[in-house]
Enzyme design. Structure first.
Site, PDB file in Angstrom:
ATOM      1  N   TYR A 132      -3.177  16.001   0.863  1.00 62.02           N
ATOM      2  CA  TYR A 132      -3.511  14.635   1.294  1.00 62.02           C
ATOM      3  C   TYR A 132      -2.206  13.874   1.451  1.00 62.02           C
ATOM      4  CZ  TYR A 132      -5.620   9.939   0.897  1.00 62.02           C
ATOM      5  OH  TYR A 132      -6.013   8.630   1.091  1.00 62.02           O
ATOM      6  N   ASP A 181      -5.176  -3.520  -2.437  1.00 58.89           N
ATOM      7  CA  ASP A 181      -5.520  -2.424  -3.349  1.00 58.89           C
ATOM      8  C   ASP A 181      -6.917  -2.641  -3.928  1.00 58.89           C
ATOM      9  OD1 ASP A 181      -5.539  -0.393  -5.287  1.00 58.89           O
ATOM     10  OD2 ASP A 181      -4.509  -1.672  -6.743  1.00 58.89           O
TER      11      ASP A 181
END
Length: 671
Positions: free
Chosen positions: A27, A548
C-alpha cells in the site's frame, strides 16, 4: 560383485500441484503523482504483482490541493490526484490492461474510478479489460476512518451507481470492497468485525436492488463482484477462525437472503492488510514477527485464504516507511509464497475440532448481533443512531484498559521492556519524509491545469453531472465525461456537496461506557483539587484539526478525561484550526488536546497556536498526540506545546494525570 539387493528406485513422482500465490501488494503513494509512479514501477520490478494506491486526505475527502482544509495535508498519507493529468502521471508506463489496481478511496470512489477509466481510454485500453478494486465502503467511514463526505443515503446511491456501471461496463472490476480492516483498527472484536461488515454488505446489496438499474438476472453478478478487505491481528488462531466464519456466513447469507444459486458467485473473496493497530513504537523491530504471524492467519487455511495480501512496514508506528521498509514486507510475502510448501496442500485445518468449535462460536455471536442491527432497521439506522460507533469505542476502551493493566501482554510495551536500542530506527533517514515544497508545487500545477482547460467544456460537463445527480440517473458516465473535460476532484466534490449536502457522523463518545479502574481514583482526586483552584470544573477540548479522520485516539482521550472527572468538549473530526480556536474561546477551556496521525502535525499545530495567541489565550496550554518523530516533537515543544504524546505513551490514565499537572502548572504561572 554381489548382487544389488536394494529396492528398485521408483520413477520420479510428479511434483504436487501448487496453488497460485495470492496477489502480492504494498500500500503506497506519497508526495506527487510522479514520485509515486516511480515507486510503483520500482515495486513492480521487485516482484509486486498488483498496485495498491494510497491517496492523500484532500483527495479522499473530495477537495483540491489548494482548499483551505487541505493545508498541511497534501501528499502526506498518500498521493494527491486532483485531475486527469495527475492520474495520467500516476499510471505512466503501467499498462492497465495487464495490471490489477486497488484504490483505497471511498466517498469520491465514483470520481477516482472515472479518472481511471478515462486514463484507460486515453491509453486505448477497453473498459472490459480493466481489473482492480475501488474500496468504496462508505459505511465503515462513518464508523472508523472518517473520510465520508455526503449523508448515508446519497453516499450509498453513489456506491450503487458504481456497482451497476461496472457490472455492465467493467465486468472484471470489484466496484465495492467491504472494509472490515478499519473496523478492527477502531477496536472491533472478531465478532464485531464479522457482524458490522456483513451488515454493511447487506445495506449495499439492498440499495443496489432498490435502485433498479440492473435486471434480477444480473444480481448474482453483483454479488460475485463484491469483495472484502479484512484485518488480521496477532491472535492468529482466532483470526484464522474468523476468516473461515466469514466464508461460511457470506455463502449462507447470499444463498438464503438473496437467492444466489451459483456457488462461484457466493465465494467470499477478500484481500487483507494485517493489523497496524498492534504495531509498537517501542522495540519496533518486534513488529516484523507480529506482521508474519498476522499474515499466517489469512494464508494458512486454503479454504479461507486471502486473494491479495498487503503488509504494513515494521516502522509504521514511527512514521512514513521508506522504499526499503516496503521491500522488506514484500520479501516476507514472497518467502512464504515461494519458499515454503504452503501452496502444495489442501486445507490443513479441515476436521479440526478446535477450529470447528471456534468458528461455530463466532458465527452464533455474529448472527445474534446481525439480528440486533436488523431490528434497528439495518446498518444505516444503526450508524445514524450511533449504536455501532458506540460499541466500537467501548471495545477499544476495553482493549486499551487491558494493556494498561497488564491483562493483555504487549512485548516491549508492558512486558520485557528492557532491551538494546534498535539500530534499524536510528539516524536521520530512519523514516521517509515528504518534502515541504510538495504542497506548493502541487498547487502550482493544479492552477496551471485549470488555466489551460476549456472553461465551457468544464461547465457543460459539471452541469450534466449535477443534472444526473438531481434526476437520480447513474453518475458514472457524466463523471467520466467530467474527467476527460478536465474537471478537478474538488469541483466534482463541490458539485455533489451542493446537491447532497455534507454530514457529520455520531462520535460514539457521549454514551460510551467507560472502563472502571482503581488507577483512576488518584487522577480524579487531582482533577477535583485543581478544579477547586480554578473555581470551576477543569475543562478540556479534544480537537482533530485538518482532514485526518482516524479518531480512535481522540475518542479514547475524550472518554478517559470524562471518566477522570473533567468536562470534555469533543466535536469530532475534520476541524479547521480556526474552528478549534473559536471553540476553545467560547467554551472557556483550560487545556486543548490535539490529535493528528496524518503527519501534518507541525503546520496544523503551529496554526492553532498562532490563532490562540491572536485570541489572547496564551495561558491555555496545548498538548498534542500522534505519530510524531522526535525531531518534530522538538519543533512543537519549542513552538510552545506543553506536551507531545506518541504511540509509546500507551497508558491513557498516566496521560490524564500529566494533563492535570500541565493545567495546574499553567494556572500557577498565570496567577
Amino acid at each position: 560383485m554381489p548382487a544389488d539387493t536394494r529396492s528398485p528406485v521408483p520413477a520420479t513422482a510428479a511434483a504436487p500441484a501448487k496453488d497460485r500465490p495470492w496477489m502480492i501488494r504494498t500500500y503506497s503513494g506519497h508526495s506527487t503523482a510522479k514520485v509515486s509512479n516511480a515507486l510503483y514501477r520500482k515495486n513492480l520490478a521487485r516482484g509486486q504483482t498488483g498496485l495498491s494506491i494510497a491517496f492523500d486526505l484532500p483527495t479522499q475527502t473530495g477537495y483540491d490541493s489548494d482548499h483551505a482544509l487541505a493545508k498541511g495535508e497534501v501528499g502526506k498519507v498518500g498521493v494527491p490526484v486532483s485531475h486527469l493529468g495527475d492520474m495520467l502521471a500516476l499510471l505512466d508506463g503501467i499498462p492497465l490492461d495487464r495490471m490489477n489496481t486497488s484504490m483505497t478511496i471511498n466517498a469520491p470512489a465514483a470520481w477516482l474510478l472515472a479518472l481511471y477509466v478515462a486514463v484507460a481510454e486515453t491509453q486505448g485500453v477497453a473498459r472490459k479489460a480493466l481489473q482492480g478494486t475501488t474500496q468504496n465502503d462508505i459505511i465503515k467511514e462513518y464508523l472508523s476512518r472518517g473520510t465520508y463526505v455526503f449523508p448515508p443515503e446519497p453516499s450509498l446511491r453513489l456506491t450503487a451507481d458504481t456497482i451497476a456501471f461496472t457490472v455492465r461496463e467493467v465486468p472484471k472490476w470489484n466496484p465495492m470492497n467491504v472494509c472490515s480492516y478499519h473496523l478492527q483498527e477502531a477496536g472491533a472484536t472478531p465478532m464485531q468485525e464479522l457482524a458490522y461488515a456483513l451488515a454493511d454488505a447487506i445495506a449495499v446489496l439492498d440499495t443496489v436492488k432498490a435502485r433498479g438499474q440492473l435486471a434480477p438476472e444480473e444480481f448474482p453478478q453483483v454479488v460475485g463482484r463484491i469483495s472484502f478487505f479484512c484485518n488480521a491481528g496477532v491472535r492468529f488462531v482466532t483470526e484464522l477462525c474468523k476468516m473461515r466464519a466469514f466464508c461460511e456466513l457470506w455463502d449462507e447469507l447470499t444463498r438464503d437472503r438473496y437467492g444466489v444459486a451459483d456457488p462461484k458467485m457466493r465465494l467470499f473473496r477478500y484481500g487483507v492488510q494485517v493489523n497496524s493497530l498492534g504495531l509498537t513504537e517501542q522495540q519496533p523491530e518486534n513488529n516484523v514477527y507480529r506482521i508474519l504471524l498476522e499474515m499466517l492467519a489469512v494464508v494458512l487455511s486454503k479454504n479461507a485464504r486471502a486473494r491479495s495480501v498487503q503488509l504494513p512496514a515494521w516502522n509504521e508506528a514511527l512514521g512514513l516507511p521508506r522504499p526499503w521498509d516496503q521491500q522488506w514486507s514484500l520479501r516476507l510475502q514472497q518467502i512464504v509464497a515461494h519458499e515454503t510448501d504452503l501452496l502444495e496442500f489442501g486445507d490443513i485445518f479441515d476436521g479440526s475440532k478446535e477450529i470447528e468449535r471456534k468458528v461455530a462460536e463466532l458465527k452464533a455471536e455474529t448472527t445474534a448481533e446481525l439480528a440486533r442491527i436488523d431490528d434497528m432497521g439495518g446498518a444505516i439506522a444503526a450508524v445514524e443512531a450511533g449504536y455501532m460507533k458506540q460499541r466500537l469505542v467501548e471495545s477499544n476502551l476495553k482493549r486499551i484498559a487491558a494493556i494498561e493493566s497488564g491483562a493483555q501482554t504487549v512485548i516491549g510495551v508492558n512486558a520485557f521492556t528492557e532491551g538494546e536500542p534498535s539500530p534499524l530506527s536510528a539516524g536521520e533517514a530512519a523514516i521517509q519524509t515528504v518534502d515541504a515544497d510538495v504542497e506548493r508545487e502541487q498547487i502550482e500545477q493544479l492552477q496551471a491545469w485549470r488555466a489551460k482547460r476549456d472553461a465551457a467544456t468544464v461547465d457543460a460537463a459539471l452541469a450534466d453531472l449535477c443534472t444526473a445527480a438531481k434526476e437520480g440517473r447513474n453518475i458514472m458516465e457524466p463523471s467520466i465525461a467530467c474527467a476527460h473535460a478536465g474537471v478537478t476532484t474538488g469541483e466534482w466534490g463541490q458539485a455533489l456537496r451542493e446537491i447532497f449536502g455534507e454530514y457529520r457522523a455520531p462520535t460514539g463518545v457521549g454514551r460510551a461506557a467507560g472502563v472502571g479502574s482503581d488507577r483512576l481514583e488518584p487522577v480524579r482526586r487531582e482533577v477535583e483539587r485543581v478544579s477547586r483552584k480554578l473555581g470551576r470544573r477543569l475543562k478540556m477540548l479534544v480537537g482533530k484539526p485538518g482532514l485526518d479522520g482516524h479518531s480512535n485516539g481522540a475518542e479514547q482521550i475524550a472518554v478517559r478525561a470524562r471518566d477522570c472527572g473533567m468536562e470534555v468538549v469533543y466535536e469530532g473530526i475534520r476541524l479547521t484550526p480556526a474552528r478549534i480556536v473559536n471553540a476553545a474561546l467560547e467554551e472557556g477551556v483550560h487545556v486543548v488536546g490535539l490529535s493528528i496521525l496524518s503527519g501534518s502535525h507541525v503546520p496544523l499545530v503551529t496554526e492553532v497556536m498562532a490563532g490562540m495567541r491572536s485570541a489572547g489565550m496564551t495561558d491555555v496550554p496545548v498538548v498534542v498526540g500522534g505519530i510524531i518523530p522526535p525531531e518534530d516533537a522538538e519543533i512543537l515543544l519549542k513552538a510552545g506545546v506543553a506536551r507531545v504524546y506518541t504511540p509509546k505513551d500507551f497508558d491513557i490514565t498516566a496521560i490524564m494525570s500529566d494533563v492535570v499537572t500541565v493545567v495546574d502548572d499553567a494556572w500557577k504561572e498565570a496567577a
